[in-house]
Design a protein around this motif. Structure first.
Motif, PDB file in Angstrom:
ATOM      1  N   UNK A 272      75.405  37.312  44.896  1.00  0.00           N
ATOM      2  CA  UNK A 272      74.925  37.608  43.543  1.00  0.00           C
ATOM      3  C   UNK A 272      74.402  36.312  42.932  1.00  0.00           C
ATOM      4  N   UNK A 273      73.679  36.439  41.836  1.00  0.00           N
ATOM      5  CA  UNK A 273      73.200  35.247  41.131  1.00  0.00           C
ATOM      6  C   UNK A 273      74.364  34.371  40.681  1.00  0.00           C
ATOM      7  N   UNK A 274      75.455  35.011  40.271  1.00  0.00           N
ATOM      8  CA  UNK A 274      76.627  34.264  39.825  1.00  0.00           C
ATOM      9  C   UNK A 274      77.184  33.407  40.955  1.00  0.00           C
ATOM     10  N   UNK A 275      77.271  33.988  42.144  1.00  0.00           N
ATOM     11  CA  UNK A 275      77.764  33.237  43.309  1.00  0.00           C
ATOM     12  C   UNK A 275      76.790  32.114  43.674  1.00  0.00           C
ATOM     13  N   UNK A 276      75.510  32.391  43.610  1.00  0.00           N
ATOM     14  CA  UNK A 276      74.521  31.351  43.919  1.00  0.00           C
ATOM     15  C   UNK A 276      74.637  30.191  42.937  1.00  0.00           C
ATOM     16  N   UNK A 277      74.810  30.504  41.647  1.00  0.00           N
ATOM     17  CA  UNK A 277      74.978  29.452  40.640  1.00  0.00           C
ATOM     18  C   UNK A 277      76.223  28.615  40.919  1.00  0.00           C
TER      19      UNK A 277
ATOM     20  N   UNK B  53      58.345  35.373  40.769  1.00  0.00           N
ATOM     21  CA  UNK B  53      58.480  35.824  39.376  1.00  0.00           C
ATOM     22  C   UNK B  53      58.106  34.683  38.418  1.00  0.00           C
ATOM     23  N   UNK B  54      58.603  33.480  38.693  1.00  0.00           N
ATOM     24  CA  UNK B  54      58.309  32.326  37.839  1.00  0.00           C
ATOM     25  C   UNK B  54      56.815  32.006  37.891  1.00  0.00           C
ATOM     26  N   UNK B  55      56.250  32.009  39.090  1.00  0.00           N
ATOM     27  CA  UNK B  55      54.814  31.725  39.228  1.00  0.00           C
ATOM     28  C   UNK B  55      53.988  32.761  38.464  1.00  0.00           C
ATOM     29  N   UNK B  56      54.290  34.040  38.648  1.00  0.00           N
ATOM     30  CA  UNK B  56      53.520  35.099  37.971  1.00  0.00           C
ATOM     31  C   UNK B  56      53.607  34.989  36.460  1.00  0.00           C
ATOM     32  N   UNK B  57      54.794  34.710  35.945  1.00  0.00           N
ATOM     33  CA  UNK B  57      54.960  34.551  34.494  1.00  0.00           C
ATOM     34  C   UNK B  57      54.158  33.339  34.000  1.00  0.00           C
ATOM     35  N   UNK B  58      54.157  32.287  34.782  1.00  0.00           N
ATOM     36  CA  UNK B  58      53.399  31.090  34.428  1.00  0.00           C
ATOM     37  C   UNK B  58      51.893  31.395  34.430  1.00  0.00           C
TER      38      UNK B  58
ATOM     39  N   UNK C 295      52.103  24.146  39.675  1.00  0.00           N
ATOM     40  CA  UNK C 295      52.775  22.914  39.252  1.00  0.00           C
ATOM     41  C   UNK C 295      53.969  23.203  38.352  1.00  0.00           C
ATOM     42  N   UNK C 296      53.780  24.111  37.414  1.00  0.00           N
ATOM     43  CA  UNK C 296      54.871  24.460  36.501  1.00  0.00           C
ATOM     44  C   UNK C 296      56.020  25.094  37.277  1.00  0.00           C
ATOM     45  N   UNK C 297      55.695  25.948  38.234  1.00  0.00           N
ATOM     46  CA  UNK C 297      56.732  26.582  39.051  1.00  0.00           C
ATOM     47  C   UNK C 297      57.542  25.529  39.791  1.00  0.00           C
ATOM     48  N   UNK C 298      56.862  24.552  40.368  1.00  0.00           N
ATOM     49  CA  UNK C 298      57.566  23.464  41.062  1.00  0.00           C
ATOM     50  C   UNK C 298      58.448  22.680  40.098  1.00  0.00           C
ATOM     51  N   UNK C 299      57.917  22.372  38.929  1.00  0.00           N
ATOM     52  CA  UNK C 299      58.672  21.610  37.927  1.00  0.00           C
ATOM     53  C   UNK C 299      59.925  22.373  37.506  1.00  0.00           C
ATOM     54  N   UNK C 300      59.800  23.683  37.330  1.00  0.00           N
ATOM     55  CA  UNK C 300      60.946  24.500  36.925  1.00  0.00           C
ATOM     56  C   UNK C 300      62.051  24.425  37.974  1.00  0.00           C
ATOM     57  N   UNK C 301      61.684  24.540  39.242  1.00  0.00           N
ATOM     58  CA  UNK C 301      62.702  24.522  40.297  1.00  0.00           C
ATOM     59  C   UNK C 301      63.256  23.121  40.551  1.00  0.00           C
ATOM     60  N   UNK C 302      62.431  22.102  40.401  1.00  0.00           N
ATOM     61  CA  UNK C 302      62.952  20.732  40.498  1.00  0.00           C
ATOM     62  C   UNK C 302      63.959  20.502  39.372  1.00  0.00           C
ATOM     63  N   UNK C 303      63.614  20.982  38.181  1.00  0.00           N
ATOM     64  CA  UNK C 303      64.523  20.856  37.044  1.00  0.00           C
ATOM     65  C   UNK C 303      65.826  21.594  37.278  1.00  0.00           C
ATOM     66  N   UNK C 304      65.753  22.759  37.902  1.00  0.00           N
ATOM     67  CA  UNK C 304      66.970  23.515  38.224  1.00  0.00           C
ATOM     68  C   UNK C 304      67.875  22.681  39.127  1.00  0.00           C
ATOM     69  N   UNK C 305      67.290  22.059  40.147  1.00  0.00           N
ATOM     70  CA  UNK C 305      68.088  21.243  41.064  1.00  0.00           C
ATOM     71  C   UNK C 305      68.669  20.021  40.340  1.00  0.00           C
ATOM     72  N   UNK C 306      67.847  19.373  39.544  1.00  0.00           N
ATOM     73  CA  UNK C 306      68.313  18.169  38.843  1.00  0.00           C
ATOM     74  C   UNK C 306      69.403  18.489  37.820  1.00  0.00           C
TER      75      UNK C 306
ATOM     76  N   UNK D 274      67.727  33.993  36.127  1.00  0.00           N
ATOM     77  CA  UNK D 274      66.366  34.325  35.696  1.00  0.00           C
ATOM     78  C   UNK D 274      66.098  33.935  34.245  1.00  0.00           C
ATOM     79  N   UNK D 275      66.994  34.240  33.305  1.00  0.00           N
ATOM     80  CA  UNK D 275      66.735  33.787  31.930  1.00  0.00           C
ATOM     81  C   UNK D 275      66.622  32.266  31.833  1.00  0.00           C
ATOM     82  N   UNK D 276      67.433  31.540  32.586  1.00  0.00           N
ATOM     83  CA  UNK D 276      67.349  30.078  32.582  1.00  0.00           C
ATOM     84  C   UNK D 276      65.988  29.617  33.104  1.00  0.00           C
ATOM     85  N   UNK D 277      65.548  30.194  34.214  1.00  0.00           N
ATOM     86  CA  UNK D 277      64.264  29.806  34.811  1.00  0.00           C
ATOM     87  C   UNK D 277      63.105  30.134  33.870  1.00  0.00           C
ATOM     88  N   UNK D 278      63.132  31.307  33.252  1.00  0.00           N
ATOM     89  CA  UNK D 278      62.036  31.699  32.360  1.00  0.00           C
ATOM     90  C   UNK D 278      62.026  30.882  31.067  1.00  0.00           C
TER      91      UNK D 278
END
Length: 118
Positions: free
Chosen positions: A12-17, A38-43, A55-66, A77-81
């Protein structure tokens, strides 16, 4: 050809987090695979530029890791969006992208014509 499923694909997303917060790269990979489109399409919807959307999609996921140890993240998903919207707004402020305005349908005008209301 479909990629091979890993045990993480059943989490689940909770377990992944939970695993992400511990620095688990495989959990991050699963999150990326699950949500990058989903992030790319919304962007892309907001800026209509494939290069900037990527670029924005990459930045979002780099930020998630950092920010993986951030205790405030509850749902992925709410965090990413939210992160995506923040970056898109920054591009608008810097003048690097123009907000996309959707046209309203002519439904109300057609209704007025049909009913004779002006």
């Amino acid at each position: 050809m479909e990629s091979e499923k890993t045990v993480y694909s059943y989490f689940s997303d909770t377990m992944l987090l939970k695993h992400l917060k511990k620095g688990d790269r495989l959990a991050f990979t699963e999150i990326f695979e699950r949500y990058w489109k989903k992030v790319y399409n919304e962007s892309y919807k907001r800026i209509q530029n494939p290069t900037l959307a990527e670029s924005i999609t990459e930045i979002v996921f780099v930020g998630l890791w950092e920010e993986k140890e951030n205790k405030k993240k509850q749902k992925l998903l709410p965090y990413l969006l939210t992160s995506l919207r923040s970056h898109v707004l920054q591009l608008y402020r810097e003048g690097k992208a123009v907000p996309r305005v959707e046209r309203k349908s002519n439904y109300s005008m057609l209704t007025c014509i049909h009913t004779g209301i002006n």
